[in-house]
Design a protein around this motif. Structure first.
Motif, PDB file in Angstrom:
ATOM      1  N   UNK A 196       0.521  -1.249  -0.212  1.00  0.00           N
ATOM      2  CA  UNK A 196       0.214   0.009   0.059  1.00  0.00           C
ATOM      3  C   UNK A 196       0.776   1.284   0.043  1.00  0.00           C
ATOM      4  N   UNK A 197       1.956   1.338   0.564  1.00  0.00           N
ATOM      5  CA  UNK A 197       2.664   2.690   0.586  1.00  0.00           C
ATOM      6  C   UNK A 197       3.470   2.837  -0.954  1.00  0.00           C
ATOM      7  N   UNK A 198       3.333   1.928  -1.865  1.00  0.00           N
ATOM      8  CA  UNK A 198       3.699   2.234  -3.012  1.00  0.00           C
ATOM      9  C   UNK A 198       2.541   2.988  -3.793  1.00  0.00           C
ATOM     10  N   UNK A 199       2.909   3.978  -4.526  1.00  0.00           N
ATOM     11  CA  UNK A 199       2.121   4.931  -5.009  1.00  0.00           C
ATOM     12  C   UNK A 199       1.365   4.377  -5.955  1.00  0.00           C
ATOM     13  N   UNK A 200       1.431   3.306  -6.883  1.00  0.00           N
ATOM     14  CA  UNK A 200       0.653   2.486  -7.723  1.00  0.00           C
ATOM     15  C   UNK A 200      -0.399   1.756  -6.855  1.00  0.00           C
ATOM     16  N   UNK A 201       0.041   1.209  -5.880  1.00  0.00           N
ATOM     17  CA  UNK A 201      -0.988   0.417  -5.232  1.00  0.00           C
ATOM     18  C   UNK A 201      -1.853   1.360  -4.295  1.00  0.00           C
ATOM     19  N   UNK A 202      -1.569   2.597  -3.889  1.00  0.00           N
ATOM     20  CA  UNK A 202      -2.143   3.474  -3.273  1.00  0.00           C
ATOM     21  C   UNK A 202      -3.374   4.141  -4.132  1.00  0.00           C
ATOM     22  N   UNK A 259      -4.587   2.365  -6.668  1.00  0.00           N
ATOM     23  CA  UNK A 259      -5.667   1.337  -6.739  1.00  0.00           C
ATOM     24  C   UNK A 259      -6.483   1.308  -5.528  1.00  0.00           C
ATOM     25  N   UNK A 260      -6.195   1.376  -4.577  1.00  0.00           N
ATOM     26  CA  UNK A 260      -6.884   1.402  -3.299  1.00  0.00           C
ATOM     27  C   UNK A 260      -8.067   2.631  -3.252  1.00  0.00           C
ATOM     28  N   UNK A 261      -7.390   3.695  -3.673  1.00  0.00           N
ATOM     29  CA  UNK A 261      -8.318   4.820  -3.937  1.00  0.00           C
ATOM     30  C   UNK A 261      -9.470   4.548  -5.271  1.00  0.00           C
ATOM     31  N   UNK A 262      -9.139   3.874  -6.088  1.00  0.00           N
ATOM     32  CA  UNK A 262      -9.889   3.368  -7.074  1.00  0.00           C
ATOM     33  C   UNK A 262     -11.321   2.541  -6.534  1.00  0.00           C
ATOM     34  N   UNK A 263     -10.588   1.702  -5.655  1.00  0.00           N
ATOM     35  CA  UNK A 263     -11.485   0.540  -4.911  1.00  0.00           C
ATOM     36  C   UNK A 263     -12.675   1.351  -4.008  1.00  0.00           C
ATOM     37  N   UNK A 264     -12.074   2.451  -3.462  1.00  0.00           N
ATOM     38  CA  UNK A 264     -12.888   3.097  -2.462  1.00  0.00           C
ATOM     39  C   UNK A 264     -14.095   4.065  -3.186  1.00  0.00           C
ATOM     40  N   UNK A 265     -13.580   4.514  -4.381  1.00  0.00           N
ATOM     41  CA  UNK A 265     -14.526   5.222  -5.038  1.00  0.00           C
ATOM     42  C   UNK A 265     -15.478   4.386  -5.712  1.00  0.00           C
ATOM     43  N   UNK A 266     -15.316   3.104  -6.060  1.00  0.00           N
ATOM     44  CA  UNK A 266     -16.054   2.333  -7.007  1.00  0.00           C
ATOM     45  C   UNK A 266     -17.251   1.682  -5.975  1.00  0.00           C
ATOM     46  N   UNK A 267     -16.793   1.470  -4.743  1.00  0.00           N
ATOM     47  CA  UNK A 267     -17.564   0.744  -3.777  1.00  0.00           C
ATOM     48  C   UNK A 267     -18.231   1.767  -2.673  1.00  0.00           C
ATOM     49  N   UNK A 268     -17.865   2.902  -2.641  1.00  0.00           N
ATOM     50  CA  UNK A 268     -18.611   4.015  -1.736  1.00  0.00           C
ATOM     51  C   UNK A 268     -19.898   4.141  -1.785  1.00  0.00           C
ATOM     52  N   UNK A 269     -20.767   3.873  -2.995  1.00  0.00           N
ATOM     53  CA  UNK A 269     -22.122   3.994  -3.242  1.00  0.00           C
ATOM     54  C   UNK A 269     -22.912   2.818  -2.615  1.00  0.00           C
ATOM     55  N   UNK A 270     -22.321   1.877  -1.672  1.00  0.00           N
ATOM     56  CA  UNK A 270     -22.862   0.965  -1.160  1.00  0.00           C
ATOM     57  C   UNK A 270     -23.578   1.531   0.250  1.00  0.00           C
ATOM     58  N   UNK A 271     -24.680   0.590   0.860  1.00  0.00           N
ATOM     59  CA  UNK A 271     -25.155   1.214   2.240  1.00  0.00           C
ATOM     60  C   UNK A 271     -24.089   1.258   3.231  1.00  0.00           C
ATOM     61  N   UNK A 272     -22.782   0.601   3.315  1.00  0.00           N
ATOM     62  CA  UNK A 272     -22.075   0.628   4.244  1.00  0.00           C
ATOM     63  C   UNK A 272     -20.923   1.857   3.954  1.00  0.00           C
ATOM     64  N   UNK A 273     -20.856   2.447   2.637  1.00  0.00           N
ATOM     65  CA  UNK A 273     -19.946   3.359   2.254  1.00  0.00           C
ATOM     66  C   UNK A 273     -18.805   3.129   2.351  1.00  0.00           C
ATOM     67  N   UNK A 282       8.069   3.664   5.678  1.00  0.00           N
ATOM     68  CA  UNK A 282       8.622   4.978   6.149  1.00  0.00           C
ATOM     69  C   UNK A 282       9.248   5.680   4.899  1.00  0.00           C
ATOM     70  N   UNK A 283      10.509   4.772   4.088  1.00  0.00           N
ATOM     71  CA  UNK A 283      10.755   5.528   3.084  1.00  0.00           C
ATOM     72  C   UNK A 283      10.149   5.978   2.038  1.00  0.00           C
ATOM     73  N   UNK A 284       9.036   4.874   1.562  1.00  0.00           N
ATOM     74  CA  UNK A 284       8.077   5.283   0.516  1.00  0.00           C
ATOM     75  C   UNK A 284       7.303   6.522   0.975  1.00  0.00           C
ATOM     76  N   UNK A 285       7.000   6.695   2.209  1.00  0.00           N
ATOM     77  CA  UNK A 285       6.247   7.832   2.686  1.00  0.00           C
ATOM     78  C   UNK A 285       6.995   8.933   2.611  1.00  0.00           C
ATOM     79  N   UNK A 286       8.203   8.947   3.015  1.00  0.00           N
ATOM     80  CA  UNK A 286       9.184  10.305   3.093  1.00  0.00           C
ATOM     81  C   UNK A 286       9.400  10.781   1.814  1.00  0.00           C
TER      82      UNK A 286
END
Length: 731
Positions: free
Chosen positions: A54-60, A62-76, A153-157
């Motif tokens: 997840x700290x890698x920009x590419x996977x981060x 993808x994670x944000x795309x997953x959230x946008x794609x599923x945020x319309x469910x009743x659980x948000x 820590x390295x990736x986020x720095x």
């Protein structure tokens, strides 16, 4: 000729069909277990890989795309993050339950290898230092966790530097500190996702991988230090940034509705720091009660953490916390019962023996332990003790030996002495949690055993010896054929403890099947005292009550697999239902947007699901327990009560007198020379696997582990391979 396949028997006789069905069932169960185990490891590896990447920009992204794609469910967003980061550990728990149920009570399915070989779990790599004795498997885990933290820590720095390029010098420093503080908090949350897993005493996850709670606590300690370092740096970076910007006090007391609320975070961090500071070894040894009481602040730590970050961020660590809540509620239900004390005696060597009542169907093995609370001494303190009796010693009782070492144990000893003086039958009111321990009694998996005990560390080995002798007598599965017991004690007044197991009475002529050598080292006496030759021999037997309604409760995570599985599954499903109803009928219609409030509601749903849905299963489980007790009582009416051999007074005995077939050597004024002992075993036992189990202080464990590592490096081809196992409990 085999009768089943003789010409006089039909080809499809009932016997043949029965054998065929049995084989098919066995193959099906084996395939099912392999499938479940493979699926569990695939999900676990995928979950860990996701956290690691997840700290890698590419996977981060993808994670944000997953959230946008599923945020319309009743659980948000909350449901999206929960499913991805906490859902896997709950799914693994369900599969682990299925695996335990399919495995059943086949405790001896592990086969002793024909060819001795090294194993990652039993090969000590580090034998001294801040981590204590560390096996090769544990060392790999430490390296992987360290690699994740360094990489994250390295990736986020690097990303923080890129973001801060657009600000002038002063703002750049402040932005850098705030971004790094935020990211360190995120890394801490991922560590927190694992922190509560090792201290769930009856956890299905620990049972699945067969790591007992007393061993898993060390992982909790390691993770606790790492987590608090990250959270402390998280808070410190923000404090420095706010101080540089001249808004420190304003930010510390800020409680936002939208966004992170700072004041709850400050309260959570203070609670965490108090737990952390008092958990260090010098503080625990100086005042254990201070450590114990401050550790109850974990409730404040978790609740205010949820208020601090809100519901959707809290879900990153919610899976492990939810499993801990499940375990904690079940322990609460079990410990409400007061258990009958069948026998309580003070032995001359400063040890207390407690025998408590238990139901026949309570499941444990010889290397189990229990937590005991004595309400006359303290309503809050619980202390762990190894079981000193084998499950085969009796259907309705369980014994522990307690060394008087601190204030709590001294008060217990005084209570028993006072009760004996007044000839009172009711000594103390005891509550019990457990038993806990290995899912499989691994002491039965080695043909060759070395048991190394320091002082009262002999207690679990008495249970082992008794268990092995009972199994030999009854013809039950039992691999040990050669046993070497090495026992180091300070003074000879502890010697009577060894006589509390009457080996010859348990299994006459056991020497034909099991060879037992005992080496005793009395370290603080240079020669035998004048009363040498006194042993503890059993006094007259007392009758143990028949099945008691006030025996140990079977409401324990390591108890009935089906009931405990229903408890976990119903609570988890109930949590999802409550969370869905909350979103559909309250949060979404009324537009609830306060982060801290939604975090509080999330925690409330966790607790309510365990109490309501899990509580219903516990209630049914309790009713089933009462019916089992009624059946036991009915079946025992025509049977004689079992006898418990209780320790009595010392009587003279020739020191050279031993059990037939047991070689006992007592040395005064010296400590065990483990290099010499292992060399002697190597020459005598040959090229075999040898299980070494150590129960004693850290110094003893380190000494044994050091010699095993040395022997493993320098061993000859015809020498044994020693496997290090620790049974010491150190909170």
């Amino acid at each position: 000729m085999d009768h089943n396949h003789s010409v006089h028997a039909p080809l499809l006789s009932p016997t043949a069909v029965g054998n065929g069905d049995t084989n098919k069932t066995s193959v099906f169960l084996s395939a099912t277990k392999r499938t479940l185990k493979s699926l569990i490891w695939v999900i676990f590896i995928a979950w860990v890989a996701l956290i690691f990447l997840l700290p890698a920009e590419f996977f981060n992204q993808l994670f944000e795309k997953w959230i946008r794609a599923t945020r319309g469910t009743p659980f948000g967003i909350t449901g999206s993050i929960f499913l991805l980061l906490s859902g896997p550990i709950l799914i693994i728990s369900f599969l682990a339950i299925a695996h335990l149920i399919v495995s059943g009570e086949k405790l001896h399915e592990r086969k002793n290898s024909k060819r001795p070989s090294f194993r990652l779990w039993t090969f000590p790599v580090l034998v001294d230092g801040p981590f204590g004795v560390v096996s090769a498997a544990e060392f790999i885990g430490i390296v992987l966790f360290s690699a994740y933290v360094i990489w994250a820590v390295y990736a986020y720095t690097v990303r923080a530097f890129e973001m801060s390029e657009h600000f002038y010098s002063k703002s750049k420093s402040i932005i850098m500190l705030e971004i790094l503080g935020l990211r360190l908090g995120s890394i801490g949350l991922y560590c927190l996702a694992f922190l509560f897993l090792p201290i769930s005493r009856g956890s299905v996850l620990l049972r699945f991988i067969d790591i007992p709670f007393e061993h898993a606590t060390r992982y909790h300690v390691w993770l606790g230090h790492l987590t608090m370092v990250l959270f402390t740096l998280h808070g410190l970076f923000y404090v420095i940034a706010w101080a540089m910007d001249g808004r420190l006090i304003e930010e510390l007391i800020q409680w936002k509705d939208i966004g992170v609320a700072n004041l709850p975070g400050v309260i959570s961090l203070i609670a965490g720091l108090l737990m952390w500071v008092t958990s260090f070894s010098p503080v625990r040894k100086w005042n254990f009660e201070l450590f114990f009481y401050t550790h109850q602040l974990y409730v404040v730590f978790v609740v205010f953490l949820a208020l601090h970050v809100g519901d959707f961020i809290f879900t990153m660590a919610a899976g492990g916390i939810f499993l801990f809540v499940l375990d904690r509620f079940l322990r609460f239900c079990q410990s409400r019962r007061t258990v009958n004390v069948v026998s309580a005696k003070c032995l001359p060597c400063g040890t207390v023996e407690l025998v408590v009542s238990k139901p026949q169907n309570l499941r444990y093995n010889a290397l189990s332990f229990i937590f005991i609370q004595v309400r006359e001494i303290s309503w809050l303190q619980w202390h762990p003790f190894s079981v000193s009796s084998s499950p085969l010693d009796g259907k309705y009782h369980l014994a522990v030996l307690i060394k008087v070492l601190g204030k709590w144990t001294e008060k217990l000893r005084q209570k028993i002495i006072e009760a004996e003086a007044l000839e009172e039958s009711s000594v103390v009111h005891v509550s019990v949690e457990g038993p806990y321990g290995h899912e499989v009694p691994y002491h039965l998996m080695y043909e060759n055993l070395i048991l190394v005990a320091g002082g009262i560390g002999l207690s679990p080995f008495l249970a082992i010896l008794s268990d092995i002798l009972h199994r030999v007598r009854e013809g039950k599965p039992c691999l040990p054929k050669r046993i070497l017991l090495v026992w180091a004690i300070k003074r000879s007044n502890e010697l009577p403890l060894l006589s509390s197991v009457d080996m010859e009475a348990i299994c006459p002529f056991f020497a034909d099947k099991v060879n037992i050598d005992i080496h005793i080292y009395v370290t603080r006496e240079s020669e035998p005292p004048l009363e040498e030759g006194c042993v503890y021999k059993p006094m007259k037997s007392s009758l143990c009550p028949m099945p008691s309604a006030c025996g140990l409760s079977v409401l324990v995570g390591t108890g009935d697999n089906i009931w405990s599985g229903l408890y976990v599954i119903s609570s988890t499903v109930g949590f999802v239902i409550l969370l869905g109803l909350l979103n559909v009928f309250y949060i979404n219609p009324f537009g609830v947007r306060k982060w801290w409030y939604k975090g509080l509601l999330f925690v409330a749903c966790m607790v309510a699901s365990v109490v309501i849905f899990g509580g219903m299963v516990v209630g049914l489980w309790h009713m089933w327990e009462r019916q089992s007790y009624a059946r036991e009582k009915s079946n025992s009416k025509n049977t004689k009560a079992e006898k418990i051999e209780q320790n009595g007074t010392a009587t003279p005995k020739d020191p050279s007198q031993e059990y037939a077939g047991i070689s006992t050597v007592t040395r005064y004024g010296s400590r065990p020379d483990f290099r010499e002992i292992f060399e002697w075993v190597s020459e005598k036992w040959g090229h075999v696997d040898v299980g070494v189990i150590v129960c004693g202080p850290p110094a003893l464990q380190s000494s044994v582990a050091q010699e095993i590592r040395y022997h493993s490096i320098t061993r000859q081809r015809h020498h044994p391979i020693f496997h290090f196992n620790s049974h010491s409990f150190d909170l």
